[in-house]
Design a protein around this motif. Structure first.
Motif, PDB file in Angstrom:
ATOM      1  N   TRP A 132       0.831  -1.202   0.000  1.00 30.17           N
ATOM      2  CA  TRP A 132       0.000   0.000   0.000  1.00 30.17           C
ATOM      3  C   TRP A 132       0.871   1.260   0.000  1.00 30.17           C
ATOM      4  CZ3 TRP A 132      -1.060   4.302   2.903  1.00 30.17           C
ATOM      5  CH2 TRP A 132      -2.284   4.945   2.658  1.00 30.17           C
ATOM      6  N   ILE A 133       1.887   1.273   0.862  1.00 28.62           N
ATOM      7  CA  ILE A 133       2.773   2.437   0.949  1.00 28.62           C
ATOM      8  C   ILE A 133       3.486   2.657  -0.385  1.00 28.62           C
ATOM      9  CG2 ILE A 133       4.842   3.381   2.065  1.00 28.62           C
ATOM     10  CD1 ILE A 133       3.965   1.884   4.631  1.00 28.62           C
ATOM     11  N   GLY A 134       3.921   1.556  -1.020  1.00 26.80           N
ATOM     12  CA  GLY A 134       4.601   1.652  -2.315  1.00 26.80           C
ATOM     13  C   GLY A 134       3.728   2.340  -3.352  1.00 26.80           C
ATOM     14  N   THR A 135       2.459   1.948  -3.393  1.00 26.47           N
ATOM     15  CA  THR A 135       1.530   2.566  -4.345  1.00 26.47           C
ATOM     16  C   THR A 135       1.364   4.054  -4.066  1.00 26.47           C
ATOM     17  OG1 THR A 135       0.310   0.499  -4.254  1.00 26.47           O
ATOM     18  CG2 THR A 135      -0.763   2.317  -5.367  1.00 26.47           C
ATOM     19  N   GLU A 136       1.166   4.393  -2.808  1.00 26.77           N
ATOM     20  CA  GLU A 136       0.880   5.789  -2.451  1.00 26.77           C
ATOM     21  C   GLU A 136       2.076   6.691  -2.697  1.00 26.77           C
ATOM     22  OE1 GLU A 136      -2.188   6.912  -1.574  1.00 26.77           O
ATOM     23  OE2 GLU A 136      -2.771   4.861  -2.099  1.00 26.77           O
ATOM     24  N   LEU A 137       3.272   6.214  -2.367  1.00 25.74           N
ATOM     25  CA  LEU A 137       4.472   7.025  -2.601  1.00 25.74           C
ATOM     26  C   LEU A 137       4.651   7.264  -4.090  1.00 25.74           C
ATOM     27  CD1 LEU A 137       7.071   5.471  -0.123  1.00 25.74           C
ATOM     28  CD2 LEU A 137       5.883   7.655   0.101  1.00 25.74           C
ATOM     29  N   THR A 138       4.479   6.192  -4.870  1.00 24.27           N
ATOM     30  CA  THR A 138       4.622   6.298  -6.318  1.00 24.27           C
ATOM     31  C   THR A 138       3.669   7.345  -6.876  1.00 24.27           C
ATOM     32  OG1 THR A 138       5.218   3.974  -6.342  1.00 24.27           O
ATOM     33  CG2 THR A 138       4.610   4.935  -8.439  1.00 24.27           C
ATOM     34  N   ASN A 139       2.457   7.343  -6.340  1.00 27.71           N
ATOM     35  CA  ASN A 139       1.454   8.298  -6.817  1.00 27.71           C
ATOM     36  C   ASN A 139       1.827   9.751  -6.584  1.00 27.71           C
ATOM     37  OD1 ASN A 139      -0.190   6.377  -7.860  1.00 27.71           O
ATOM     38  ND2 ASN A 139      -1.535   6.245  -6.085  1.00 27.71           N
TER      39      ASN A 139
ATOM     40  N   TYR B 180       5.117  -6.581 -17.087  1.00 21.29           N
ATOM     41  CA  TYR B 180       4.066  -7.597 -17.123  1.00 21.29           C
ATOM     42  C   TYR B 180       3.830  -8.070 -15.696  1.00 21.29           C
ATOM     43  CZ  TYR B 180       5.099  -7.965 -22.113  1.00 21.29           C
ATOM     44  OH  TYR B 180       5.289  -7.705 -23.433  1.00 21.29           O
ATOM     45  N   LEU B 181       2.578  -7.978 -15.234  1.00 26.13           N
ATOM     46  CA  LEU B 181       2.268  -8.435 -13.886  1.00 26.13           C
ATOM     47  C   LEU B 181       1.246  -9.553 -13.950  1.00 26.13           C
ATOM     48  CD1 LEU B 181       1.811  -4.867 -12.335  1.00 26.13           C
ATOM     49  CD2 LEU B 181       3.916  -6.153 -12.626  1.00 26.13           C
ATOM     50  N   PRO B 182       1.702 -10.799 -13.958  1.00 25.47           N
ATOM     51  CA  PRO B 182       0.751 -11.907 -14.052  1.00 25.47           C
ATOM     52  C   PRO B 182       0.021 -12.104 -12.731  1.00 25.47           C
ATOM     53  CG  PRO B 182       3.047 -12.643 -14.347  1.00 25.47           C
ATOM     54  CD  PRO B 182       3.077 -11.255 -13.813  1.00 25.47           C
ATOM     55  N   SER B 183      -1.261 -12.455 -12.803  1.00 25.51           N
ATOM     56  CA  SER B 183      -2.001 -12.827 -11.598  1.00 25.51           C
ATOM     57  C   SER B 183      -2.996 -13.903 -11.998  1.00 25.51           C
ATOM     58  CB  SER B 183      -2.718 -11.618 -11.009  1.00 25.51           C
ATOM     59  OG  SER B 183      -3.661 -11.141 -11.926  1.00 25.51           O
ATOM     60  N   PHE B 184      -3.854 -14.316 -11.096  1.00 25.01           N
ATOM     61  CA  PHE B 184      -4.764 -15.419 -11.381  1.00 25.01           C
ATOM     62  C   PHE B 184      -5.645 -15.149 -12.588  1.00 25.01           C
ATOM     63  CE2 PHE B 184      -4.050 -16.956  -7.037  1.00 25.01           C
ATOM     64  CZ  PHE B 184      -3.693 -18.237  -7.405  1.00 25.01           C
ATOM     65  N   GLY B 185      -5.410 -15.881 -13.654  1.00 23.10           N
ATOM     66  CA  GLY B 185      -6.297 -15.807 -14.810  1.00 23.10           C
ATOM     67  C   GLY B 185      -6.066 -14.606 -15.702  1.00 23.10           C
TER      68      GLY B 185
ATOM     69  N   GLY C  13     -10.297  -3.878 -18.421  1.00 17.91           N
ATOM     70  CA  GLY C  13     -10.318  -2.604 -17.728  1.00 17.91           C
ATOM     71  C   GLY C  13      -8.949  -1.966 -17.632  1.00 17.91           C
ATOM     72  N   PHE C  14      -8.893  -0.829 -16.932  1.00 20.63           N
ATOM     73  CA  PHE C  14      -7.658  -0.067 -16.771  1.00 20.63           C
ATOM     74  C   PHE C  14      -7.446   0.273 -15.295  1.00 20.63           C
ATOM     75  CE2 PHE C  14      -9.302   0.679 -20.988  1.00 20.63           C
ATOM     76  CZ  PHE C  14      -8.187   0.469 -21.788  1.00 20.63           C
ATOM     77  N   ASP C  15      -6.183   0.584 -14.973  1.00 25.91           N
ATOM     78  CA  ASP C  15      -5.827   1.104 -13.649  1.00 25.91           C
ATOM     79  C   ASP C  15      -6.412   0.233 -12.530  1.00 25.91           C
ATOM     80  OD1 ASP C  15      -4.364   3.055 -14.922  1.00 25.91           O
ATOM     81  OD2 ASP C  15      -6.089   4.377 -15.094  1.00 25.91           O
ATOM     82  N   ASN C  16      -7.272   0.814 -11.684  1.00 26.55           N
ATOM     83  CA  ASN C  16      -7.761   0.050 -10.541  1.00 26.55           C
ATOM     84  C   ASN C  16      -9.037  -0.748 -10.818  1.00 26.55           C
ATOM     85  OD1 ASN C  16      -5.683   0.880  -8.774  1.00 26.55           O
ATOM     86  ND2 ASN C  16      -6.715   2.859  -8.547  1.00 26.55           N
ATOM     87  N   ASP C  17      -9.480  -0.782 -12.065  1.00 26.48           N
ATOM     88  CA  ASP C  17     -10.676  -1.569 -12.384  1.00 26.48           C
ATOM     89  C   ASP C  17     -10.478  -3.021 -11.968  1.00 26.48           C
ATOM     90  OD1 ASP C  17     -11.753   0.632 -13.601  1.00 26.48           O
ATOM     91  OD2 ASP C  17     -11.332  -0.028 -15.657  1.00 26.48           O
ATOM     92  N   GLU C  18     -11.389  -3.546 -11.192  1.00 28.78           N
ATOM     93  CA  GLU C  18     -11.407  -4.984 -10.928  1.00 28.78           C
ATOM     94  C   GLU C  18     -12.566  -5.569 -11.717  1.00 28.78           C
ATOM     95  OE1 GLU C  18      -9.223  -6.592  -9.122  1.00 28.78           O
ATOM     96  OE2 GLU C  18      -8.242  -5.006  -7.974  1.00 28.78           O
TER      97      GLU C  18
ATOM     98  N   GLY D  43       3.990  -1.493  -5.487  1.00 32.01           N
ATOM     99  CA  GLY D  43       2.767  -1.867  -4.798  1.00 32.01           C
ATOM    100  C   GLY D  43       1.687  -2.446  -5.687  1.00 32.01           C
ATOM    101  N   GLN D  44       2.060  -2.928  -6.887  1.00 31.38           N
ATOM    102  CA  GLN D  44       1.002  -3.456  -7.761  1.00 31.38           C
ATOM    103  C   GLN D  44       0.629  -4.900  -7.452  1.00 31.38           C
ATOM    104  OE1 GLN D  44       3.189  -1.335  -9.612  1.00 31.38           O
ATOM    105  NE2 GLN D  44       1.847  -0.038 -10.825  1.00 31.38           N
ATOM    106  N   ILE D  45       1.478  -5.609  -6.754  1.00 33.26           N
ATOM    107  CA  ILE D  45       1.065  -6.944  -6.301  1.00 33.26           C
ATOM    108  C   ILE D  45       1.410  -7.119  -4.829  1.00 33.26           C
ATOM    109  CG2 ILE D  45       1.396  -8.005  -8.588  1.00 33.26           C
ATOM    110  CD1 ILE D  45       3.861  -9.437  -7.280  1.00 33.26           C
ATOM    111  N   THR D  46       0.669  -8.026  -4.191  1.00 35.35           N
ATOM    112  CA  THR D  46       0.971  -8.373  -2.809  1.00 35.35           C
ATOM    113  C   THR D  46       1.998  -9.492  -2.824  1.00 35.35           C
ATOM    114  OG1 THR D  46      -1.326  -7.955  -2.267  1.00 35.35           O
ATOM    115  CG2 THR D  46      -0.033  -9.095  -0.617  1.00 35.35           C
ATOM    116  N   ASP D  47       3.076  -9.294  -2.106  1.00 39.49           N
ATOM    117  CA  ASP D  47       4.102 -10.318  -2.004  1.00 39.49           C
ATOM    118  C   ASP D  47       3.735 -11.294  -0.894  1.00 39.49           C
ATOM    119  OD1 ASP D  47       6.412 -11.807  -1.660  1.00 39.49           O
ATOM    120  OD2 ASP D  47       7.356 -10.245  -0.446  1.00 39.49           O
ATOM    121  N   THR D  48       3.292 -12.491  -1.264  1.00 36.77           N
ATOM    122  CA  THR D  48       2.994 -13.508  -0.256  1.00 36.77           C
ATOM    123  C   THR D  48       4.116 -14.529  -0.180  1.00 36.77           C
ATOM    124  OG1 THR D  48       1.773 -14.795  -1.894  1.00 36.77           O
ATOM    125  CG2 THR D  48       0.486 -13.313  -0.496  1.00 36.77           C
TER     126      THR D  48
END
Lengths: 418, 418
Positions: free
Chosen positions: A28-35, A215-220, A257-262, B19-24
């Motif tokens: 969370w901190i990483g995202t906010e600082l980057t912003n 590239y940030l892979p995640s589930f599916g 979607g884009f950005d924070n779209d889930e 902060g784009q992914i959670t490191d588990t």
């Protein structure tokens, strides 16, 4: 262009090193600082030992302009961050009266007795600027020391977030003159990382030096992240938009979607736009699909409810699946999933019905239908679509992947609904 | 006693820093290393930049006996771990034929075309011991260099876990002669950290030096972790058991389990023991309670199903809540929650029915019933208990806390059921 402001995020606590809790704070901190244009370039976790904390503070001092420390501020004996900061800065501890008044009122409001351990939470290193925590008894602290800024925050996520959002981030933005870092995220589903890479390779090679792709892979799915650095806010936005426009024709069908779209938000927006209501029938996903849909505030505008039918009785009595269908084809079959999706639509009186039924594992597989055999379906008044997924052997993954694929099927059906 | 084997865990990837992914991964690795007596004492994350990776490798070399690196092994251009390891070790890259055969067969089996990017995944630094990855195309690697062990693993969690469990952990256990570190976790629910601390303070002060206590607060509960270090496995177990025996009388009512027990597993075991079946009615939790219950493999033995009743129609039609009740008292009321819990028991034909109804937020609050006003209930053939929760303003937290409190209510009711 101004210099990059470099941040280091330090988390303190044996529980993180030993793996007893998931650290979501640094993400969370990483995202906010980057912003706000501060670049995190190192994250470190150390245990609750003074020497380890001192070592990482000295290292961070060499590397970073701003050092954000979370954790180790609790009232109990294993929390030693404040004492160690005193050693590091070479100062003593002083009781802060504002902090004490806040701790006292915190306990009074809740009608709870205050302990000496709680009272000690108002003791701060002498060089600390006290940063008020409205949500708990551990204070935030701001230090300036040899041209660096040090920030110490409680590790409890919602307290940390409150302090960062309302107090620390504005103060940081004011303190540093920061370059601008802009991100644009393109979110895809149903296509593998290397295939995506091949498809967009020619475009990727044309990216200018100040725009990076990851590239940030995640589930599916895979998220494509473009990062642009510069000093002209509007120019960066325009450049990112241009790149998105160039790449979109290559991957359009896979982009949800884009950005924070889930997916669950995208689907919700579509349902609202088309004025459609949704009912869910879940077997192997056990409520997970519904919980994803209802994570979205205001989901009650389109989501009416679900029937989680783990037992065949519930499939028959609540969803109207025919006993003969279950007998002849089994609960994990195209015939059953079709009746589940159509059945929940009818039972709850909604426009759209979606359903899951399969073998999530680890047990229950047969040679015919191994673990990972999962059916999904989506029914409207116009048609019912079904799909067979052949997934792996891990229960959690199967549940998450099924949910992603079902939400994407729902997205496509609602998008094409006329 | 042998010396402590010190481990450093390094994760590589801009996506973690930004902060784009959670490191588990590091959490999981931390737990596993601790279990075989290797002590993680530092975790670091750096971005996909060669200089940052080289710097952290040099630092880790000074501090650690074993260095575990995850991430940056993907087929795409932003992944540079392998190249950087070549620089660090001063070696070239060599194509590994075993790895190439595996990558090739991986693609053949799936009937997918192989790209040059995929083929390059079989290139390894010359000093690497190749560690076979059965689950993906990125190889594991083991290096021995100046008395340290370096391990490089893919960042995809299930590939990393597979490699660690089956290949790396046994190899590490063999390579190092490790001291023994034992943990015992006591899990409590419904009592705050500082109150717990006051209650067990006298006992805490009597702990011997080689047994440490930590408080790990989480949603609705606090875990107490005892960590014992020594070289006699059985003695450590006995000492930990003795300490648990000493502290339990002070906190017994708040303890729901030990070690890896989760509330949903404890509840499941109790339901099976008493041969009881469960139905769930969820409003504000939207399926989250059910998804927690069905995380447990084999939950179908006692869990029959759920009705997620977001709309009042579903509350009336599927759960049998009286229209007059909804009209007179509203959906968030003791009267409604009672009818929901009793109604789902009847509708699904189960022994036990549990229910949630409340205002999860962020919208929907009134002066009378602010956000966070949530009712829970548990009904059996013997009695129905209800409870009003007054929670906070955050939707996610409210859903999670409600689930914890409801599962604990269920635990108590099933435990006392005769």
């Amino acid at each position: 262009m101004t210099n990059t402001i470099r941040a280091e995020i330090i988390t303190i606590g044996d529980e993180i090193l030993f793996g007893q809790i998931t650290d979501t704070n640094t993400q969370w901190i990483g995202t906010e600082l980057t912003n706000i244009g501060i670049r995190p370039f190192r994250k470190s976790s150390v245990g609750d030992q003074a020497d380890a904390i001192l070592q990482v503070l000295h290292e961070a001092h060499e590397r970073a302009d701003v050092i954000i420390i979370t954790g180790g501020l609790g009232p109990t004996k294993d929390d030693i961050t404040k004492k160690t900061l005193c050693t590091y800065f070479g100062v003593g501890m002083v009781r802060n009266e504002t902090a004490l008044a806040l701790v006292t009122s915190f306990f009074e409001k809740r009608g709870r007795a205050m302990t000496d351990l709680n009272r000690a939470q108002a003791d701060l290193p002498a060089n600390a600027v006290y940063i008020q925590n409205d949500w708990g008894t551990a204070p935030g602290m701001w230090f300036e020391h040899e041209q660096r800024v040090y920030i110490s925050l409680p590790g409890v996520p919602f307290e940390m977030k409150h302090l960062m959002t309302n107090r620390i981030l504005p103060k940081l933005a004011q303190h540093f003159k920061t370059p601008i870092i802009k991100h644009k995220m393109i979110r895809t589903v149903g296509i593998g990382e290397s295939f995506l890479a091949e498809r967009i390779e020619a475009w990727e090679d044309t990216l200018p030096d100040h725009i990076k792709l990851a590239y940030l892979p995640s589930f599916g799915g895979v998220k494509l992240r473009l990062t642009a650095t510069g000093d002209d806010n509007e120019l960066l936005d325009r450049e990112l938009a241009e790149q998105v426009q160039k790449v979109m024709p290559l991957i359009e069908k896979s982009v949800y979607g884009f950005d924070n779209d889930e997916l669950e938000n995208v689907v919700g927006t579509l349902l609202k736009e088309k004025n459609l209501t949704l009912g869910v029938a879940e077997s192997c996903t056990g409520g997970y699909v519904s919980s994803q849909i209802t994570k979205v505030p205001g989901a009650s505008a389109y989501f009416w409810g679900s029937i989680v039918s783990y037992s065949n009785d519930v499939k028959m009595n609540q969803l109207g699946v025919q006993p003969e269908t279950l007998e002849q084809f089994g609960a994990v079959s195209e015939e059953t999933i079709r009746q589940m999706a159509e059945g929940v639509r009818k039972a709850l009186g909604t426009n759209v019905g979606i359903a899951t039924s399969g073998i999530a594992g680890p047990d229950g597989g047969t040679p015919d239908k191994p673990v990972g055999t999962i059916w999904i379906a989506c029914a409207t008044d116009q048609r019912t679509v079904t799909r067979l997924l052949k997934l792996g052997q891990y229960r959690d993954q199967n549940i998450q992947l099924t949910t992603t694929y079902l939400l994407n099927m729902l997205r496509e059906e609602v998008m094409n609904y006329k």
